[in-house]
Every structure is written in structure tokens, then in C-alpha cells.
Design an enzyme around this catalytic site. Structure first.
Site, PDB file in Angstrom:
ATOM      1  N   ARG A 124       0.809  -1.222   0.000  1.00  0.00           N
ATOM      2  CA  ARG A 124       0.000   0.000   0.000  1.00  0.00           C
ATOM      3  C   ARG A 124       0.839   1.266   0.000  1.00  0.00           C
ATOM      4  O   ARG A 124       0.350   2.344   0.341  1.00  0.00           O
ATOM      5  CB  ARG A 124      -0.984   0.021   1.174  1.00  0.00           C
ATOM      6  CG  ARG A 124      -2.021  -1.095   1.136  1.00  0.00           C
ATOM      7  CD  ARG A 124      -3.125  -0.852   2.147  1.00  0.00           C
ATOM      8  NE  ARG A 124      -4.113  -1.920   2.090  1.00  0.00           N
ATOM      9  CZ  ARG A 124      -4.086  -2.995   2.864  1.00  0.00           C
ATOM     10  NH1 ARG A 124      -3.126  -3.140   3.755  1.00  0.00           N
ATOM     11  NH2 ARG A 124      -5.023  -3.920   2.748  1.00  0.00           N
ATOM     12  N   LYS A 146       2.344  11.080 -11.575  1.00  0.00           N
ATOM     13  CA  LYS A 146       1.608  10.110 -12.389  1.00  0.00           C
ATOM     14  C   LYS A 146       2.446   8.847 -12.558  1.00  0.00           C
ATOM     15  O   LYS A 146       3.597   8.912 -13.001  1.00  0.00           O
ATOM     16  CB  LYS A 146       1.275  10.693 -13.758  1.00  0.00           C
ATOM     17  CG  LYS A 146       0.081  11.616 -13.781  1.00  0.00           C
ATOM     18  CD  LYS A 146      -0.285  11.954 -15.218  1.00  0.00           C
ATOM     19  CE  LYS A 146      -1.532  12.799 -15.293  1.00  0.00           C
ATOM     20  NZ  LYS A 146      -1.894  13.105 -16.698  1.00  0.00           N
ATOM     21  N   GLU A 188       8.234  17.444 -25.214  1.00  0.00           N
ATOM     22  CA  GLU A 188       7.612  17.889 -23.961  1.00  0.00           C
ATOM     23  C   GLU A 188       8.164  19.244 -23.523  1.00  0.00           C
ATOM     24  O   GLU A 188       7.449  20.051 -22.934  1.00  0.00           O
ATOM     25  CB  GLU A 188       7.836  16.840 -22.860  1.00  0.00           C
ATOM     26  CG  GLU A 188       7.152  15.502 -23.109  1.00  0.00           C
ATOM     27  CD  GLU A 188       5.639  15.548 -22.897  1.00  0.00           C
ATOM     28  OE1 GLU A 188       5.092  16.616 -22.547  1.00  0.00           O
ATOM     29  OE2 GLU A 188       4.990  14.495 -23.083  1.00  0.00           O
ATOM     30  N   LYS A 230       5.843  22.871 -14.871  1.00  0.00           N
ATOM     31  CA  LYS A 230       5.020  21.717 -14.516  1.00  0.00           C
ATOM     32  C   LYS A 230       4.715  21.693 -13.028  1.00  0.00           C
ATOM     33  O   LYS A 230       3.596  21.396 -12.611  1.00  0.00           O
ATOM     34  CB  LYS A 230       5.699  20.413 -14.939  1.00  0.00           C
ATOM     35  CG  LYS A 230       4.801  19.208 -14.615  1.00  0.00           C
ATOM     36  CD  LYS A 230       5.121  17.974 -15.378  1.00  0.00           C
ATOM     37  CE  LYS A 230       4.053  16.917 -15.113  1.00  0.00           C
ATOM     38  NZ  LYS A 230       4.343  15.651 -15.787  1.00  0.00           N
ATOM     39  N   GLU A 240      -5.456  16.336 -11.582  1.00  0.00           N
ATOM     40  CA  GLU A 240      -6.026  16.597 -12.906  1.00  0.00           C
ATOM     41  C   GLU A 240      -7.541  16.732 -12.891  1.00  0.00           C
ATOM     42  O   GLU A 240      -8.256  16.105 -13.675  1.00  0.00           O
ATOM     43  CB  GLU A 240      -5.609  15.503 -13.897  1.00  0.00           C
ATOM     44  CG  GLU A 240      -5.612  15.981 -15.333  1.00  0.00           C
ATOM     45  CD  GLU A 240      -4.987  14.994 -16.291  1.00  0.00           C
ATOM     46  OE1 GLU A 240      -5.716  14.498 -17.160  1.00  0.00           O
ATOM     47  OE2 GLU A 240      -3.777  14.720 -16.163  1.00  0.00           O
ATOM     48  N   ARG A 244      -4.576  21.094 -14.595  1.00  0.00           N
ATOM     49  CA  ARG A 244      -3.506  20.176 -14.990  1.00  0.00           C
ATOM     50  C   ARG A 244      -3.755  19.547 -16.352  1.00  0.00           C
ATOM     51  O   ARG A 244      -2.822  19.080 -17.012  1.00  0.00           O
ATOM     52  CB  ARG A 244      -3.312  19.093 -13.921  1.00  0.00           C
ATOM     53  CG  ARG A 244      -2.129  18.178 -14.206  1.00  0.00           C
ATOM     54  CD  ARG A 244      -1.780  17.289 -13.034  1.00  0.00           C
ATOM     55  NE  ARG A 244      -0.709  16.372 -13.387  1.00  0.00           N
ATOM     56  CZ  ARG A 244      -0.042  15.618 -12.511  1.00  0.00           C
ATOM     57  NH1 ARG A 244      -0.331  15.679 -11.233  1.00  0.00           N
ATOM     58  NH2 ARG A 244       0.902  14.802 -12.909  1.00  0.00           N
ATOM     59  N   ASN A 248      -1.801  17.927 -21.040  1.00  0.00           N
ATOM     60  CA  ASN A 248      -2.121  16.906 -22.048  1.00  0.00           C
ATOM     61  C   ASN A 248      -2.137  17.478 -23.461  1.00  0.00           C
ATOM     62  O   ASN A 248      -2.594  16.803 -24.397  1.00  0.00           O
ATOM     63  CB  ASN A 248      -3.484  16.269 -21.747  1.00  0.00           C
ATOM     64  CG  ASN A 248      -3.455  15.423 -20.498  1.00  0.00           C
ATOM     65  OD1 ASN A 248      -2.481  14.721 -20.230  1.00  0.00           O
ATOM     66  ND2 ASN A 248      -4.513  15.505 -19.698  1.00  0.00           N
ATOM     67  N   HIS A 251      -1.642  15.311 -26.497  1.00  0.00           N
ATOM     68  CA  HIS A 251      -1.711  13.921 -26.055  1.00  0.00           C
ATOM     69  C   HIS A 251      -2.980  13.189 -26.486  1.00  0.00           C
ATOM     70  O   HIS A 251      -2.977  11.968 -26.575  1.00  0.00           O
ATOM     71  CB  HIS A 251      -1.568  13.838 -24.531  1.00  0.00           C
ATOM     72  CG  HIS A 251      -0.175  14.083 -24.045  1.00  0.00           C
ATOM     73  ND1 HIS A 251       0.507  15.255 -24.286  1.00  0.00           N
ATOM     74  CD2 HIS A 251       0.677  13.293 -23.337  1.00  0.00           C
ATOM     75  CE1 HIS A 251       1.708  15.182 -23.734  1.00  0.00           C
ATOM     76  NE2 HIS A 251       1.840  14.010 -23.161  1.00  0.00           N
ATOM     77  N   HIS A 255      -1.420  10.059 -27.898  1.00  0.00           N
ATOM     78  CA  HIS A 255      -1.531   8.734 -27.286  1.00  0.00           C
ATOM     79  C   HIS A 255      -2.145   7.727 -28.257  1.00  0.00           C
ATOM     80  O   HIS A 255      -1.744   6.555 -28.292  1.00  0.00           O
ATOM     81  CB  HIS A 255      -2.369   8.799 -26.015  1.00  0.00           C
ATOM     82  CG  HIS A 255      -1.598   9.175 -24.800  1.00  0.00           C
ATOM     83  ND1 HIS A 255      -2.184   9.493 -23.593  1.00  0.00           N
ATOM     84  CD2 HIS A 255      -0.254   9.274 -24.582  1.00  0.00           C
ATOM     85  CE1 HIS A 255      -1.261   9.786 -22.700  1.00  0.00           C
ATOM     86  NE2 HIS A 255      -0.080   9.651 -23.278  1.00  0.00           N
ATOM     87  N   HIS A 267       7.267   8.247 -27.530  1.00  0.00           N
ATOM     88  CA  HIS A 267       6.200   9.062 -26.948  1.00  0.00           C
ATOM     89  C   HIS A 267       6.281  10.516 -27.413  1.00  0.00           C
ATOM     90  O   HIS A 267       5.283  11.101 -27.845  1.00  0.00           O
ATOM     91  CB  HIS A 267       6.280   9.000 -25.419  1.00  0.00           C
ATOM     92  CG  HIS A 267       5.280   9.875 -24.742  1.00  0.00           C
ATOM     93  ND1 HIS A 267       3.928   9.615 -24.752  1.00  0.00           N
ATOM     94  CD2 HIS A 267       5.428  11.039 -24.042  1.00  0.00           C
ATOM     95  CE1 HIS A 267       3.285  10.565 -24.085  1.00  0.00           C
ATOM     96  NE2 HIS A 267       4.174  11.445 -23.644  1.00  0.00           N
TER      97      HIS A 267
END
Length: 362
Positions: A124, A146, A188, A230, A240, A244, A248, A251, A255, A267
Site C-alpha cells: 500500500r 503520475k 515535452e 510543470k 487533474e 492540470r 495533455n 496527447h 496517445h 512518446h
């Protein structure tokens, strides 16, 4: 060494920007990390930097005074899956890793995402340190918490928000990157300028030669600016729910292109194609003019990045977009530009318009 703080209350952490690994052990001590440590890296990065990191950690008394074990995963996006995470769990159990222990993610975005997800879910949650070695990871994926893996061909479908204890960036690790990987990371970097800071975008465009010649001052500056941009966005919207989402940019299409390519495209290359697509969609919606779109696309090209996903099926890209996490209540959301340095989130429901844009970039 430059230090930037990401202010998230009890989950906040520092980002260190350096030109070597000295100071990594002290950063662990400053973070109060005294338990066992395990380095998670990939088969490419490990041979360059694993010894140096392990030695720095051991000499500084990190890792509970013991030799630092290593978990080496195969390099590449193909490893970013639940099977790899399962093998990491097995190794952690065999090493008797407990909740006071720390996983050190040494490598690019794949290593960081996998190690972070394993850290978030093992017992956990155990401590997690990001030591990014690619420009893509230093500029983007190591910051913000993330973590996750791909699932059945879908990008980042399983994951968690889990913040590291700190991020330690040695900009000179970029010297061992293949040129294509460096170019991928620049997508990026350019993205951050396009969404938030037009002056930073202009700085990047004017200093591409110095970036590719590994000028330390330029590398430290762009890293500092990336982390500041960032980090500031993450501080305002950690999980997000609003702002935030602008991270993206590129993206939604990117993606999908990445998945349809079978992850053969990097990527950042896919994000670059997605940015070009976003500008073309904004053009059709009257949000930007041709000059602005050409400026953005031209800088991507100068950085050696693709702005077309040549030979791909636009319908497959569109269908894959419909499974994206940015799909809400049956509507596709895009981050679209209003200018260089300014973007907004928009729902676009005109399927023909979207497919028309995809036709222009394939």
C-alpha cells in the site's frame, strides 16, 4: 545545484538539478530516508549509471548501510505492463522490502512509471525517488506523481497518482541518449513553452543547437523552467481535476498515434504529431491563425520531430482516441491553442472535423 520545491503540503517534495550524482545521498538524508533501498532501472540505463548511483547512495549511508540491490527490466515501452510489475513485486518480497524502504527509479519515463506504480501499490505504498536520465523524464514524467502501465495496447490505462519523496536530475545523463531519444524529449520541453510561456518557447527555438551540443548552462536552464512550469501546474491541480489537463496538450491525438503504431514511435514523437494536429484543429475552429500554427510546427521540425504519422489509418487513430482517459460522457476533449503560450480545454463533437484533421497528419 539548483533546487525547486513542489508545494503539495505533506506530499510536497524538492527537485534537485545538478551536473552529476554527488548530492544524491544527502538528498536521501534530507528526506529522512534511512531504510533499505532498491534501484529499479532498465537494461540500457543500468550499464551507464547504476554503479555511480549505488556508490553515491552507499557512501552517503543510504540504503541502511547495505549494498544497494538492483532490479533491471528490459528497456522499452514493451516492458511497461503488469507482468513487469509482478516481477518487481516478487523481487521486493525476496529482498524483504518493508514500508520504510525506498524504490529508486533510475532511467527514463518507462522506468519511472513502472517503479512509481510498484511503489504506490506494494504494501500500500513505499517510498519512491525519481532519478530521471532522459530528457522526456526530466522535463515531464518524473514530476507530478503520475505512475502506471499500459494495458492491452492502451496507453497508461492502469495507474495511480503517487508523489516521489524527491526528484534528482543530473543533466549530463543526456549525453548518453541516442539523438532520437533527445529529440523525443524535446517535444515535452516545447510543449511547456506552447502551453504556458511564449518567451520560453522562443528561448528553446533559439537554442536548439546548444541543447544538442549539451551546453550545461542551457540544459540546466531549460530543466529549471520545465520543472517550474510543470511544478506550478501540479501545485494548483494535483490530480487533474482542472488546470492540470493543459499538460495533455498534444496527447489526445498523440496517445492514439502511439498505440496504433504499436509503440514503435517514441512518446515525444507522437506528442509532436498530436501538437501539430491540435494546431490544425484550432485553425479549423478559428482559434489561431496560419502564422502561429506554422511557427509551432516549424520549431518541432527544427528539433527533428515528426509532425505527420505517415501511413497510419486515420480511422484506427480516431477509434483509439475514443478509449482515451480524456473522453468524458461520450465527448472528446482537446487542449487547443489560442496563441503561443496559451491553451484552453475544449470539447469537440464534430467527428468529420476531427477526422479531417487526422487526414492531414497521416
Amino acid at each position: 545545484m539548483v533546487k525547486i520545491n513542489v508545494n503539495l503540503g505533506e506530499r510536497g517534495y524538492p527537485i534537485y538539478i545538478s551536473t552529476d550524482f554527488s548530492g544524491l545521498g544527502k538528498a536521501c538524508a534530507d528526506a529522512g530516508l534511512h531504510g533499505k533501498m532498491v534501484i529499479v532501472t532498465d537494461s540500457n540505463v543500468g550499464k551507464y549509471y547504476c554503479d555511480a548511483c549505488a556508490e553515491e547512495l552507499s557512501c552517503a549511508g543510504a540504503g541502511d548501510g547495505a549494498a544497494i540491490p538492483r532490479i533491471v527490466i528490459p528497456a522499452g515501452e514493451e516492458s511497461k505492463n503488469l507482468n513487469t510489475v509482478r516481477e518487481i513485486y516478487r523481487r521486493l518480497i525476496s529482498l524483504k522490502i518493508d514500508r520504510k524502504s525506498s524504490l529508486v527509479a533510475l532511467g527514463g519515463g518507462v522506468s519511472g512509471d513502472i517503479a512509481g506504480f510498484a511503489a504506490a501499490t506494494y504494501m500500500r505504498g513505499v517510498n519512491f525517488i525519481q532519478v530521471p536520465t532522459s530528457l522526456l523524464a526530466q522535463a515531464d514524467s518524473s514530476i507530478g506523481g503520475k505512475t502506471g502501465v499500459d494495458f492491452e495496447g492502451r496507453k497508461n490505462m492502469i495507474g495511480a497518482f503517487y508523489q516521489p519523496k524527491f526528484v534528482f536530475i543530473n543533466v549530463n545523463t543526456l549525453r548518453t541518449l541516442p539523438v532520437r531519444e533527445l529529440q523525443s524529449g524535446l517535444a515535452e520541453v516545447i510543449k511547456h513553452g506552447l502551453i504556458r510561456d511564449g518567451d520560453f518557447f522562443d528561448y528553446i527555438a533559439s537554442n536548439l543547437d546548444k541543447i544538442f551540443s549539451f551546453d550545461e548552462n542551457v540544459l540546466q536552464y531549460i530543466t529549471k523552467m520545465n520543472c517550474a512550469i510543470k511544478g506550478n501546474i501540479v501545485e494548483q491541480d494535483e490530480k487533474e481535476s482542472g488546470l492540470r489537463a493543459i499538460l495533455n496538450f498534444g496527447h489526445t491525438i498523440g496517445h492514439a498515434v502511439e498505440s496504433v503504431s504499436g509503440f514503435k514511435m517514441l512518446h515525444g514523437e507522437c506528442v509532436s504529431v498530436g501538437i501539430a494536429g491540435a494546431y490544425r484543429l484550432a485553425l479549423k475552429l478559428g482559434m489561431v491563425d496560419e502564422k502561429t500554427a506554422d511557427k509551432a510546427e516549424g520549431t518541432l521540425r527544427q528539433a527533428g520531430l515528426p509532425v505527420r504519422a505517415q501511413g497510419m489509418d486515420r480511422n484506427k487513430i480516431y477509434e483509439t482516441m475514443l478509449y482515451d482517459k480524456k473522453m468524458k460522457e461520450g465527448r472528446l476533449y482537446f487542449i487547443l491553442p489560442k496563441n503561443i503560450g496559451e491553451v484552453v480545454q475544449c470539447a469537440v463533437e464534430d467527428e468529420d472535423m476531427i477526422k479531417g484533421v487526422l487526414s492531414e497528419i497521416v
